[in-house]
Design a protein around this motif. Structure first.
Motif, PDB file in Angstrom:
ATOM      1  N   ARG A   1      65.364 -27.916  51.416  1.00  0.00           N
ATOM      2  CA  ARG A   1      64.961 -28.884  50.382  1.00  0.00           C
ATOM      3  C   ARG A   1      63.939 -29.841  50.973  1.00  0.00           C
ATOM      4  N   GLY A   2      63.297 -30.626  50.093  1.00  0.00           N
ATOM      5  CA  GLY A   2      62.457 -31.704  50.620  1.00  0.00           C
ATOM      6  C   GLY A   2      61.003 -31.644  50.201  1.00  0.00           C
TER       7      GLY A   2
ATOM      8  N   PHE B   1      58.010 -30.243  50.321  1.00  0.00           N
ATOM      9  CA  PHE B   1      57.264 -29.022  50.650  1.00  0.00           C
ATOM     10  C   PHE B   1      56.586 -28.522  49.376  1.00  0.00           C
ATOM     11  N   THR B   2      55.513 -29.170  49.033  1.00  0.00           N
ATOM     12  CA  THR B   2      54.835 -28.906  47.761  1.00  0.00           C
ATOM     13  C   THR B   2      54.496 -27.426  47.589  1.00  0.00           C
ATOM     14  N   GLY B   3      54.887 -26.907  46.447  1.00  0.00           N
ATOM     15  CA  GLY B   3      54.531 -25.515  46.128  1.00  0.00           C
ATOM     16  C   GLY B   3      55.530 -24.482  46.615  1.00  0.00           C
ATOM     17  N   GLU B   4      56.555 -24.890  47.357  1.00  0.00           N
ATOM     18  CA  GLU B   4      57.513 -23.911  47.881  1.00  0.00           C
ATOM     19  C   GLU B   4      58.749 -23.807  46.984  1.00  0.00           C
ATOM     20  N   ILE B   5      59.508 -22.735  47.179  1.00  0.00           N
ATOM     21  CA  ILE B   5      60.706 -22.464  46.358  1.00  0.00           C
ATOM     22  C   ILE B   5      61.886 -22.291  47.311  1.00  0.00           C
ATOM     23  N   SER B   6      62.994 -22.992  47.053  1.00  0.00           N
ATOM     24  CA  SER B   6      64.111 -22.905  48.006  1.00  0.00           C
ATOM     25  C   SER B   6      65.088 -21.788  47.644  1.00  0.00           C
ATOM     26  N   VAL B   7      65.845 -21.391  48.670  1.00  0.00           N
ATOM     27  CA  VAL B   7      66.852 -20.341  48.462  1.00  0.00           C
ATOM     28  C   VAL B   7      67.903 -20.783  47.438  1.00  0.00           C
ATOM     29  N   TRP B   8      68.205 -22.091  47.428  1.00  0.00           N
ATOM     30  CA  TRP B   8      69.247 -22.585  46.518  1.00  0.00           C
ATOM     31  C   TRP B   8      68.764 -22.544  45.075  1.00  0.00           C
ATOM     32  N   MET B   9      67.475 -22.822  44.864  1.00  0.00           N
ATOM     33  CA  MET B   9      66.916 -22.718  43.507  1.00  0.00           C
ATOM     34  C   MET B   9      67.016 -21.273  43.025  1.00  0.00           C
ATOM     35  N   LEU B  10      66.704 -20.367  43.920  1.00  0.00           N
ATOM     36  CA  LEU B  10      66.738 -18.947  43.549  1.00  0.00           C
ATOM     37  C   LEU B  10      68.164 -18.508  43.221  1.00  0.00           C
ATOM     38  N   LYS B  11      69.096 -18.938  44.073  1.00  0.00           N
ATOM     39  CA  LYS B  11      70.510 -18.596  43.826  1.00  0.00           C
ATOM     40  C   LYS B  11      70.952 -19.093  42.467  1.00  0.00           C
ATOM     41  N   ASP B  12      70.527 -20.314  42.163  1.00  0.00           N
ATOM     42  CA  ASP B  12      70.920 -20.928  40.902  1.00  0.00           C
ATOM     43  C   ASP B  12      70.373 -20.149  39.698  1.00  0.00           C
TER      44      ASP B  12
END
Ligand code: PEP
Length: 255
Positions: free
Chosen positions: A69-70, A72-83
């Motif tokens: 998280r945090g 990091f403009t333009g990036e996608i986190s693993v937790w967002m994907l899981k959700d």
């Protein structure tokens, strides 16, 4: 054992409408098949609009970011994907490596994805072949560096899981003069990979993890690769529901 067939749509198609049509077309075939796990990896932008709703069809991402998280403009986190219901993540694809992704970044991405419980489709592949078989060392290095320092518990389901996709870069259809590898030579690499994984992930997981082939796979050649390997990663042909449906049916019929 179920074969695993992965669709990598890359940065295609150009509209959500087209994405939905391709997805529905693939789903119609996947629904009828009991012996194939189909994983569709669309661009991030389409993920929340594509609902698998059948047990043997899953959504994967084509990439993840290595921080959780945090700023990091333009990036996608693993937790967002899981959700969003994503279960798999392609990591280390040669097209991302060509954009500057290093083994070190890939290693961090694999760690983060496994920690979130995503199954990782770890892509490895040499840029070119040589007559002295030096490309085996190249693959060994990609795997050693990619899996460095990852606790063994992450390699066995249900916490996570690893799939290796062997994709010789010269065989990927977008490469100049691309040619598919032969089933014999891809299988030779799969045997090498399985053996080298033993001290890294443990003998039992190394015996069991699926090793897939990718590179110019189509209905005309998929059967050969699936004789001794556990599945295929399909790029360009995965955007055509008819061709991809054929691939799925062939995979379903392999003994
Ligand atoms: C890929 O990009 O992972 C791939 C295998 O592409 P293609 O099937 O088009 O060669």
């Amino acid at each position: 054992m179920m074969k695993i067939i992965i669709a990598n749509w890359k940065m295609n198609p150009q509209t959500l409408r087209e994405a939905r049509n391709i997805f529905q077309g693939i789903k119609k075939t996947a629904k009828k098949l009991k012996k194939v796990e189909t994983i569709i990896c669309p661009p991030f932008a389409y993920i929340s609009n594509l609902k698998p709703q059948i047990p043997n069809l899953k959504i994967g991402s084509q990439n993840v970011f290595y921080e959780e998280r945090g700023a990091f403009t333009g990036e996608i986190s693993v937790w967002m994907l899981k959700d969003l219901g994503v279960r798999y993540a392609i990591i280390g694809h040669s097209e991302r490596r060509a954009l500057g992704e290093t083994n070190e970044m890939i290693n961090k991405k694999i760690k983060t994805a496994l920690k979130a419980g995503l199954k990782v489709i770890f892509c490895v592949g040499e840029n070119e072949r040589d007559f002295e078989d030096k490309y085996f060392n190249f693959i060994k290095n990609e795997i050693d560096e990619g899996l460095k320092g990852i606790p063994r518990k992450f390699f066995s389901p249900p916490t996570g899981g690893l799939i290796i996709a062997y994709e010789p870069v010269w065989a990927i259809s977008s490469a100049k003069n691309a040619q598919p590898d032969t089933p014999e030579s891809a299988f030779r690499m799969a045997v090498f990979i399985r053996r080298m994984l033993m001290p890294i992930i443990g003998s039992e997981p190394a015996r069991k993890i699926p090793i897939l082939y990718g590179g110019s796979v189509g209905p005309e050649n998929v059967a050969g690769f699936l004789q001794d390997m556990q599945g295929a990663l399909v790029g360009s042909k995965s955007l055509n529901p008819k061709d991809f449906g054929e691939i799925l049916k062939i995979a379903n019929g392999i003994k």
